[in-house]
Design a protein around this motif. Sequence first.
Motif, PDB file in Angstrom:
ATOM      1  N   MET A  57      -0.986  10.770  -8.187  1.00  0.00           N
ATOM      2  CA  MET A  57      -1.870  11.460  -7.948  1.00  0.00           C
ATOM      3  C   MET A  57      -3.175  11.371  -7.670  1.00  0.00           C
ATOM      4  SD  MET A  57      -0.539  12.825 -11.545  1.00  0.00           S
ATOM      5  CE  MET A  57      -1.430  14.371 -12.114  1.00  0.00           C
ATOM      6  N   ALA A  58      -3.377  10.709  -6.301  1.00  0.00           N
ATOM      7  CA  ALA A  58      -4.373  10.351  -6.264  1.00  0.00           C
ATOM      8  C   ALA A  58      -5.058  11.656  -5.266  1.00  0.00           C
ATOM      9  CB  ALA A  58      -3.930   9.124  -5.152  1.00  0.00           C
ATOM     10  N   LYS A  59      -6.610  11.769  -5.000  1.00  0.00           N
ATOM     11  CA  LYS A  59      -6.775  12.409  -3.351  1.00  0.00           C
ATOM     12  C   LYS A  59      -7.279  11.892  -2.552  1.00  0.00           C
ATOM     13  CE  LYS A  59      -8.316  15.853  -7.557  1.00  0.00           C
ATOM     14  NZ  LYS A  59      -9.378  16.447  -8.307  1.00  0.00           N
ATOM     15  N   ASN A  60      -7.095  10.594  -2.794  1.00  0.00           N
ATOM     16  CA  ASN A  60      -7.427   9.709  -1.516  1.00  0.00           C
ATOM     17  C   ASN A  60      -6.560   8.507  -1.498  1.00  0.00           C
ATOM     18  OD1 ASN A  60     -10.522  10.563  -2.481  1.00  0.00           O
ATOM     19  ND2 ASN A  60     -10.367  10.310  -4.174  1.00  0.00           N
ATOM     20  N   ARG A  61      -6.965   8.154  -0.165  1.00  0.00           N
ATOM     21  CA  ARG A  61      -5.939   7.649   0.509  1.00  0.00           C
ATOM     22  C   ARG A  61      -5.321   6.206  -0.202  1.00  0.00           C
ATOM     23  NH1 ARG A  61      -6.478   8.685   7.271  1.00  0.00           N
ATOM     24  NH2 ARG A  61      -6.466  11.123   6.440  1.00  0.00           N
ATOM     25  N   THR A  62      -4.108   5.357   0.610  1.00  0.00           N
ATOM     26  CA  THR A  62      -4.130   3.965  -0.359  1.00  0.00           C
ATOM     27  C   THR A  62      -3.762   3.208   0.546  1.00  0.00           C
ATOM     28  OG1 THR A  62      -3.676   4.753  -2.543  1.00  0.00           O
ATOM     29  CG2 THR A  62      -2.554   2.770  -1.669  1.00  0.00           C
ATOM     30  N   TYR A  63      -3.629   2.715   1.187  1.00  0.00           N
ATOM     31  CA  TYR A  63      -3.516   1.122   2.736  1.00  0.00           C
ATOM     32  C   TYR A  63      -2.596   0.216   1.781  1.00  0.00           C
ATOM     33  CZ  TYR A  63      -6.290   4.418   5.354  1.00  0.00           C
ATOM     34  OH  TYR A  63      -7.141   5.553   5.680  1.00  0.00           O
ATOM     35  N   VAL A  64      -1.823   0.030   2.149  1.00  0.00           N
ATOM     36  CA  VAL A  64      -1.029  -1.884   2.403  1.00  0.00           C
ATOM     37  C   VAL A  64      -1.696  -2.930   3.110  1.00  0.00           C
ATOM     38  CG1 VAL A  64       0.466  -2.876   1.699  1.00  0.00           C
ATOM     39  CG2 VAL A  64       1.130  -0.511   0.737  1.00  0.00           C
ATOM     40  N   ASN A  65      -1.436  -3.282   2.938  1.00  0.00           N
ATOM     41  CA  ASN A  65      -2.462  -4.686   4.390  1.00  0.00           C
ATOM     42  C   ASN A  65      -2.512  -3.559   5.332  1.00  0.00           C
ATOM     43  OD1 ASN A  65      -1.217  -6.740   2.831  1.00  0.00           O
ATOM     44  ND2 ASN A  65       0.424  -6.629   3.408  1.00  0.00           N
ATOM     45  N   ASN A  66      -3.766  -2.782   5.337  1.00  0.00           N
ATOM     46  CA  ASN A  66      -4.608  -2.115   5.861  1.00  0.00           C
ATOM     47  C   ASN A  66      -3.187  -0.625   6.612  1.00  0.00           C
ATOM     48  OD1 ASN A  66      -7.318  -3.114   6.253  1.00  0.00           O
ATOM     49  ND2 ASN A  66      -6.499  -4.236   7.571  1.00  0.00           N
ATOM     50  N   GLN A  67      -2.194  -0.446   6.226  1.00  0.00           N
ATOM     51  CA  GLN A  67      -1.111   0.140   6.990  1.00  0.00           C
ATOM     52  C   GLN A  67      -1.406   1.025   5.149  1.00  0.00           C
ATOM     53  OE1 GLN A  67       0.471   0.361   9.811  1.00  0.00           O
ATOM     54  NE2 GLN A  67      -0.668  -1.340   9.811  1.00  0.00           N
ATOM     55  N   LEU A  68      -1.708   3.056   5.707  1.00  0.00           N
ATOM     56  CA  LEU A  68      -1.469   3.756   5.261  1.00  0.00           C
ATOM     57  C   LEU A  68      -0.261   3.935   4.350  1.00  0.00           C
ATOM     58  CD1 LEU A  68      -3.366   6.347   3.986  1.00  0.00           C
ATOM     59  CD2 LEU A  68      -2.691   7.674   6.721  1.00  0.00           C
ATOM     60  N   LEU A  69      -0.403   4.455   3.141  1.00  0.00           N
ATOM     61  CA  LEU A  69       0.739   5.039   2.245  1.00  0.00           C
ATOM     62  C   LEU A  69       0.962   6.434   2.299  1.00  0.00           C
ATOM     63  CD1 LEU A  69       2.947   3.551   0.904  1.00  0.00           C
ATOM     64  CD2 LEU A  69       1.562   4.033  -1.306  1.00  0.00           C
ATOM     65  N   GLN A  70       1.891   7.400   3.006  1.00  0.00           N
ATOM     66  CA  GLN A  70       2.200   8.301   2.815  1.00  0.00           C
ATOM     67  C   GLN A  70       2.309   9.065   2.503  1.00  0.00           C
ATOM     68  OE1 GLN A  70       1.206   9.928   6.127  1.00  0.00           O
ATOM     69  NE2 GLN A  70       0.297   8.033   7.388  1.00  0.00           N
ATOM     70  N   ALA A  71       2.200  10.015   2.023  1.00  0.00           N
ATOM     71  CA  ALA A  71       2.866  11.053   0.742  1.00  0.00           C
ATOM     72  C   ALA A  71       4.411  11.273   1.123  1.00  0.00           C
ATOM     73  CB  ALA A  71       2.248  12.215   1.075  1.00  0.00           C
ATOM     74  N   GLY A  72       5.014  10.649  -0.588  1.00  0.00           N
ATOM     75  CA  GLY A  72       6.843  10.247  -0.579  1.00  0.00           C
ATOM     76  C   GLY A  72       6.838   9.208  -0.025  1.00  0.00           C
ATOM     77  N   GLU A  73       6.097   7.916   0.064  1.00  0.00           N
ATOM     78  CA  GLU A  73       6.713   6.537   1.322  1.00  0.00           C
ATOM     79  C   GLU A  73       6.265   5.748   0.151  1.00  0.00           C
ATOM     80  OE1 GLU A  73       5.710   4.134   4.926  1.00  0.00           O
ATOM     81  OE2 GLU A  73       3.660   5.710   3.955  1.00  0.00           O
ATOM     82  N   MET A  74       7.608   4.520   0.149  1.00  0.00           N
ATOM     83  CA  MET A  74       7.146   4.035  -1.150  1.00  0.00           C
ATOM     84  C   MET A  74       7.518   2.455   0.119  1.00  0.00           C
ATOM     85  SD  MET A  74      10.027   3.238  -4.379  1.00  0.00           S
ATOM     86  CE  MET A  74       9.109   4.460  -5.389  1.00  0.00           C
ATOM     87  N   VAL A  75       7.017   1.681  -0.464  1.00  0.00           N
ATOM     88  CA  VAL A  75       7.143   0.437   0.574  1.00  0.00           C
ATOM     89  C   VAL A  75       7.185  -0.997  -0.164  1.00  0.00           C
ATOM     90  CG1 VAL A  75       6.021   1.188   2.940  1.00  0.00           C
ATOM     91  CG2 VAL A  75       4.607   0.099   0.507  1.00  0.00           C
ATOM     92  N   VAL A  76       8.248  -2.021  -0.349  1.00  0.00           N
ATOM     93  CA  VAL A  76       7.981  -2.979  -0.965  1.00  0.00           C
ATOM     94  C   VAL A  76       6.653  -3.846  -1.032  1.00  0.00           C
ATOM     95  CG1 VAL A  76       9.544  -5.890  -0.973  1.00  0.00           C
ATOM     96  CG2 VAL A  76      10.431  -3.258  -0.907  1.00  0.00           C
ATOM     97  N   LEU A  77       6.042  -4.207  -2.166  1.00  0.00           N
ATOM     98  CA  LEU A  77       5.533  -4.929  -1.997  1.00  0.00           C
ATOM     99  C   LEU A  77       5.512  -6.830  -2.382  1.00  0.00           C
ATOM    100  CD1 LEU A  77       2.751  -3.771  -5.071  1.00  0.00           C
ATOM    101  CD2 LEU A  77       2.767  -3.763  -2.408  1.00  0.00           C
ATOM    102  N   ASN A  78       5.030  -7.854  -1.289  1.00  0.00           N
ATOM    103  CA  ASN A  78       5.106  -8.670  -1.522  1.00  0.00           C
ATOM    104  C   ASN A  78       4.422  -9.837  -1.810  1.00  0.00           C
ATOM    105  OD1 ASN A  78       8.387  -9.056   0.085  1.00  0.00           O
ATOM    106  ND2 ASN A  78       6.606  -7.662   2.030  1.00  0.00           N
ATOM    107  N   ASP A  79       4.501 -11.108  -2.732  1.00  0.00           N
ATOM    108  CA  ASP A  79       3.276 -12.216  -2.625  1.00  0.00           C
ATOM    109  C   ASP A  79       1.965 -12.155  -1.520  1.00  0.00           C
ATOM    110  OD1 ASP A  79       1.584 -13.708  -4.534  1.00  0.00           O
ATOM    111  OD2 ASP A  79       2.444 -14.917  -3.370  1.00  0.00           O
ATOM    112  N   GLY A  80       0.687 -11.493  -2.565  1.00  0.00           N
ATOM    113  CA  GLY A  80      -0.172 -11.166  -1.558  1.00  0.00           C
ATOM    114  C   GLY A  80      -0.509 -10.672  -0.782  1.00  0.00           C
ATOM    115  N   ASP A  81       0.301  -9.377  -0.901  1.00  0.00           N
ATOM    116  CA  ASP A  81      -0.169  -8.031  -0.154  1.00  0.00           C
ATOM    117  C   ASP A  81      -1.729  -7.428  -0.678  1.00  0.00           C
ATOM    118  OD1 ASP A  81       2.162  -7.919   1.700  1.00  0.00           O
ATOM    119  OD2 ASP A  81       3.098  -6.706   0.238  1.00  0.00           O
TER     120      ASP A  81
END
Length: 134
Positions: free
Chosen positions: A96-120
């Motif tokens: 429910m964020a109003k602000n952006r989230t990045y995984v390893n400096n890649q923008l996480l888009q609305a509706g997107e789900m990514v796998v997290l790996n150790d150290g991410d």
Amino acid sequence: ILPGQTGVQGGGPQPQGGGETIVEGMGVVSDPGRLVFNGQSFPLSVGDNIVGRASYDSPATVQIPTPDIYCSRQQVIVTVARMPGGALRTFVRPYMAKNRTYVNNQLLQAGEMVVLNDGDRLRMADTVVEFRNK
């Protein structure tokens, strides 16, 4: 998982490679992982973990004590899923964020789900946390 896919179709997240923690014995979880912020560790549970800025009225299950007012109180959902064969896989998606989230400096888009790996590294606004599962 590709942008726009949730990864939860067909009964739950599907294996995509990387980031596994093996379950030892019958149903005993060895380590579902944790988020680390400023040297402080925040354990994750199997299932959905709502992650956000700590606040007395925050509904987040993992509350990060950041002074960053741009980190939402409900920024992301980190899901630890038990996969066939007993391994655990960890996914992140915006919540429910109003602000952006990045995984390893890649923008996480609305509706997107990514796998997290150790150290991410997750950057929620200006707050950075590291995922650890080893």
